[in-house]
Design a protein around this motif. Structure first.
Motif, PDB file in Angstrom:
ATOM      1  N   SER A 173      55.416  48.812  78.216  1.00 11.19           N
ATOM      2  CA  SER A 173      55.906  47.787  78.966  1.00 11.19           C
ATOM      3  C   SER A 173      56.877  47.102  78.070  1.00 11.19           C
ATOM      4  N   ALA A 174      57.836  46.295  78.797  1.00 13.29           N
ATOM      5  CA  ALA A 174      58.909  45.578  78.148  1.00 13.29           C
ATOM      6  C   ALA A 174      59.515  44.232  78.836  1.00 13.29           C
ATOM      7  N   GLY A 175      60.085  43.543  78.192  1.00 12.07           N
ATOM      8  CA  GLY A 175      60.525  42.227  78.613  1.00 12.07           C
ATOM      9  C   GLY A 175      61.348  41.460  77.934  1.00 12.07           C
ATOM     10  N   ASN A 176      61.175  40.147  77.835  1.00 13.12           N
ATOM     11  CA  ASN A 176      61.958  39.323  77.240  1.00 13.12           C
ATOM     12  C   ASN A 176      61.307  39.221  75.666  1.00 13.12           C
ATOM     13  N   VAL A 205      64.451  42.915  78.255  1.00 12.77           N
ATOM     14  CA  VAL A 205      64.624  44.317  78.887  1.00 12.77           C
ATOM     15  C   VAL A 205      64.477  44.125  80.220  1.00 12.77           C
ATOM     16  N   LYS A 206      65.321  44.676  81.187  1.00  9.66           N
ATOM     17  CA  LYS A 206      65.020  44.739  82.561  1.00  9.66           C
ATOM     18  C   LYS A 206      64.506  45.963  83.170  1.00  9.66           C
ATOM     19  N   CYS A 207      64.681  47.208  82.480  1.00  8.29           N
ATOM     20  CA  CYS A 207      64.179  48.445  83.147  1.00  8.29           C
ATOM     21  C   CYS A 207      63.915  49.295  81.998  1.00  8.29           C
ATOM     22  N   ILE A 208      63.166  50.583  82.261  1.00  6.09           N
ATOM     23  CA  ILE A 208      62.707  51.303  81.337  1.00  6.09           C
ATOM     24  C   ILE A 208      62.671  52.698  81.988  1.00  6.09           C
ATOM     25  N   GLU A 209      63.194  53.621  81.345  1.00  2.84           N
ATOM     26  CA  GLU A 209      63.378  55.187  81.772  1.00  2.84           C
ATOM     27  C   GLU A 209      63.094  56.238  80.659  1.00  2.84           C
ATOM     28  N   ILE A 210      62.190  56.943  81.317  1.00  8.11           N
ATOM     29  CA  ILE A 210      61.523  57.915  80.193  1.00  8.11           C
ATOM     30  C   ILE A 210      61.902  59.352  80.782  1.00  8.11           C
ATOM     31  N   PRO A 211      62.768  60.072  79.813  1.00  5.31           N
ATOM     32  CA  PRO A 211      63.341  61.320  80.036  1.00  5.31           C
ATOM     33  C   PRO A 211      62.122  62.333  80.090  1.00  5.31           C
ATOM     34  N   CYS A 219      65.860  51.740  77.483  1.00  2.00           N
ATOM     35  CA  CYS A 219      65.570  50.196  77.913  1.00  2.00           C
ATOM     36  C   CYS A 219      67.042  49.801  78.362  1.00  2.00           C
ATOM     37  N   GLY A 220      67.147  49.458  79.755  1.00  2.00           N
ATOM     38  CA  GLY A 220      68.247  48.590  79.938  1.00  2.00           C
ATOM     39  C   GLY A 220      68.322  47.024  79.779  1.00  2.00           C
ATOM     40  N   THR A 221      69.184  46.763  79.196  1.00  2.00           N
ATOM     41  CA  THR A 221      68.839  45.127  78.981  1.00  2.00           C
ATOM     42  C   THR A 221      69.870  44.127  79.544  1.00  2.00           C
ATOM     43  N   THR A 222      69.723  42.936  79.517  1.00  2.00           N
ATOM     44  CA  THR A 222      70.356  41.794  80.345  1.00  2.00           C
ATOM     45  C   THR A 222      71.552  41.495  79.896  1.00  2.00           C
ATOM     46  N   SER A 223      71.821  42.138  78.254  1.00  2.00           N
ATOM     47  CA  SER A 223      73.045  41.997  77.603  1.00  2.00           C
ATOM     48  C   SER A 223      74.021  43.122  77.905  1.00  2.00           C
ATOM     49  N   GLY A 224      73.627  43.855  78.727  1.00  2.00           N
ATOM     50  CA  GLY A 224      74.830  45.042  79.270  1.00  2.00           C
ATOM     51  C   GLY A 224      74.489  46.049  78.037  1.00  2.00           C
ATOM     52  N   ASP A 225      73.540  46.461  77.309  1.00  2.00           N
ATOM     53  CA  ASP A 225      73.527  47.524  76.674  1.00  2.00           C
ATOM     54  C   ASP A 225      72.196  48.332  76.724  1.00  2.00           C
TER      55      ASP A 225
END
Length: 619
Positions: A173-176, A205-211, A219-225
């Motif tokens: 899980s992820a978030g602020n 963190v807005k989204c998580i993707e696991i290969p 983790c995709g973030t609101t800062s754009g990285d």
């Protein structure tokens, strides 16, 4: 009486135009590779990629806030929002049967995220910011195993949740300012978190993707990285891109089999970047911030959904975008068919008017007026122009083929134009405004002239209908009056008063009666000659009736309102003959096509629904 909705025949739903692009990762491709799954209002839609046929999962009582599909494809899960202090439903659907497998309630106010375990054993759900808890559910017993607060008191809200690809007991899980790897301890019915260490980095963190290999997760973030974190050691491995960050934040991520990453960002950029260093390989600009990316099969094709309620399709090799579905992304205010044809219809909402091809639900034309809302529209009878009423006080006339602005009447009304109608000879427009005035305009080639202003109404004019000989019209207003005007002398002929805010009015085709509807849930029949009441029907069980239209032969009429049901009535009997269930927001307008084949209804959630009209006229 409105009757009981159970034993009344159902209307046949032919098509739905609509997609809620504000739900993050709401657009999914089913593992059978044949269906798109996406939310619209409180419905989940399954759309076949082969023939475009739609199926609907009805069951939520409010807007759907998240959608997910299990790895095997047996189950779909969706969560909803609800009012403060109430429990929000979470529904697990059986995909084969298209029915509810389980309805689960624990979270307050909103279900923020959902994830199935890889072997369909468990479902983990995340509550919204008013709830802040994570719950693990057993799919077989349909019961909660355990729950826990999603983030520590010192950290911010948790925003997203994802299961690993191989273990039924590990999820993330992820978030602020929070990023946790959880382990499910089944014998003790506990979930135990481990914080991921990100050092000095503070990110939302807005989204998580696991290969597939479960070694790292992104983790995709609101800062754009994008953060790359080691799943075993729980340590931040790398963070990129260094220079060119993704504008307006990373909303959604998908890792392809090749190791490359698809990134959807808030400025509408859809990017393919290389796995290790996050370098951009290809990118395409889409309309509206990208909120979902769905990969079909092995990743040879993918779909992107945007906030502008558009769905795009991409091929991996050419990376060319193809727009496959468009819809309104805010409340649809009005709908109109051109006279004498049912192939096209037009709808209007905030920012634009759109013309649709009825059979294919394809958008043929979009007329944009940024930051303005179109309150009402109509086609002139000769089909040469679309007349429209806007909240900036202007009447705009457009060419229906090209969308070219033919005429703009400035300052037509002081509090926005709220209703509009064109006469049969196509030389005049009658408009109503927020201040209650009714104005008659003469339309000349490229110019206009105000003929008369009729001031009687004390509040917003909501509907205008003109008699077929152009010598009389009726206006409905939210001051509780319907006025029948003489359009030769420009005086009031008759007035109908009721304790309601009138929303719509219709002439019976023989024009000796009018029917009205409004916020008191009643449908009133009135005599045009002396304004006397003939009869009153109980139009709906709850909420106002906002839209009404009468068939050309006058035998039936159709209504829609806050009850979210489309009802077809027999005019002389005053009985409901058919009911249409499908809208998930209040219905704003309904209209029957001129050939009596279909009807279109529109609603607050941006949906446009096309129904089969149940009483086709005998030729």
């Amino acid at each position: 009486m409105a009757g009981d909705a159970q034993d009344i025949p159902r209307l046949e739903l032919e098509a739905v135009i609509g997609f809620n692009g504000h739900v993050f990762s709401g657009l999914r491709v089913h593992p059978d590779r044949e269906h798109l799954i996406y939310p619209l209002g409180c419905t989940v839609i399954l759309k076949s990629l082969k023939d475009g046929k739609q199926e609907f999962l009805h069951g939520h009582t409010n807007n759907v806030s998240c959608v997910t599909v299990s790895k095997s494809g047996c189950y779909i899960a969706s969560g909803q929002v609800t009012f403060m202090g109430f429990k929000a439903d979470l529904i697990i659907w059986d995909y084969e049967k298209r029915s509810i497998h389980a309805r689960l309630q624990l979270h307050k106010a909103k279900v923020e995220g959902l994830a199935f375990s890889p072997n369909d054993k468990y479902l983990v759900s995340l509550g919204g910011q008013d709830d802040g808890s994570i719950v693990v559910w057993n799919l077989e017993s349909k019961e909660a195993i355990c729950g826990s607060p999603a983030s520590a008191h010192s950290a911010g809200h948790c925003l997203t949740i994802e299961y690993t690809n191989h273990s039924d007991t590990i999820f993330i899980s992820a978030g602020n300012g929070t990023m946790r790897v959880w382990e499910l301890d089944l014998p003790n019915r506990k979930i135990r978190p481990t914080e991921c260490q990100t050092g000095q980095l503070k990110r939302i963190v807005k989204c998580i993707e696991i290969p597939d290999d479960d070694l790292f997760f992104y983790c995709g973030t609101t800062s754009g990285d994008i953060l790359m974190v080691n799943l075993k050691t729980r340590l931040l491995n790398s963070c990129g891109p260094r220079k060119q960050k993704f504008s307006k934040g990373v909303n959604t991520l998908k890792v392809l089999k090749s190791g490359d990453i698809l990134v959807g960002s808030g400025d509408g950029m859809f990017t393919l970047c290389s796995g290790p260093n996050f370098k951009t390989i290809k990118k395409v600009q889409l309309e509206g911030g990208v909120t979902s990316i769905a990969v079909r099969g092995e990743g040879h094709q993918f779909f992107a959904g945007t906030e502008a309620a558009q769905i795009y399709r991409f091929g991996y090799t050419d990376f060319k975008e193809e727009l496959i579905a468009t819809s309104h992304n805010s409340a649809v205010k009005d709908v109109a068919f051109p006279f004498g044809t049912s192939e096209l219809f037009a709808t209007c909402s905030q920012d634009d008017i759109r013309v649709w091809h009825a059979e294919t639900s394809k958008e043929l034309l979009r007329i944009s007026v940024p930051n303005m809302t179109c309150n009402a529209l109509d086609f002139m009878i000769d089909g040469h122009s679309i007349i429209s009423a806007w909240n900036d006080g202007k009447i705009r006339v457009f060419a229906p083929e090209t969308g070219r602005a033919m005429l703009v009447i400035q300052n037509a009304h002081s509090m926005g134009v709220t209703a509009i109608a064109g006469t049969r000879d196509c030389k005049r427009i009658i408009s109503g405004g927020g201040e209650g005035q009714v104005r008659v305009w003469e339309i000349l080639l490229g110019c206009h002239r105000l003929i008369e202003t009729m001031k009687e109404h004390k509040a917003t004019v909501t509907s205008i209908k003109i008699k077929s000989n152009d010598k009389e019209c009726v206006t409905a207003s939210s001051d509780g009056a319907c006025i029948i005007w003489d359009l030769v002398r420009f005086v009031r002929n008759q007035m109908v008063l009721a304790n309601t805010l009138f929303r719509s009015v219709c002439y019976h085709p023989e024009e000796y009666q009018i029917i009205t509807s409004g916020t008191d849930r009643k449908i009133g029949y009135w005599e045009v000659y002396d304004g006397s009441a003939i009869r009153e029907l109980e139009g709906s069980l709850s909420g106002a009736i906002n839209g009404m239209h009468i068939s050309q032969n006058g035998q039936h009429f159709v209504t829609g309102g806050d009850e979210k049901l489309v009802k077809v009535w027999d005019y002389s009997e005053g009985e409901v003959t058919h009911v249409g269930v499908g809208h998930s927001g209040s219905i704003t307008s309904v209209t029957i096509s001129s050939n009596n084949r279909s009807m279109v209804s529109t609603s607050v959630d941006g949906a446009v629904l096309r129904w089969r009209y149940p009483h086709p006229s005998s030729p």
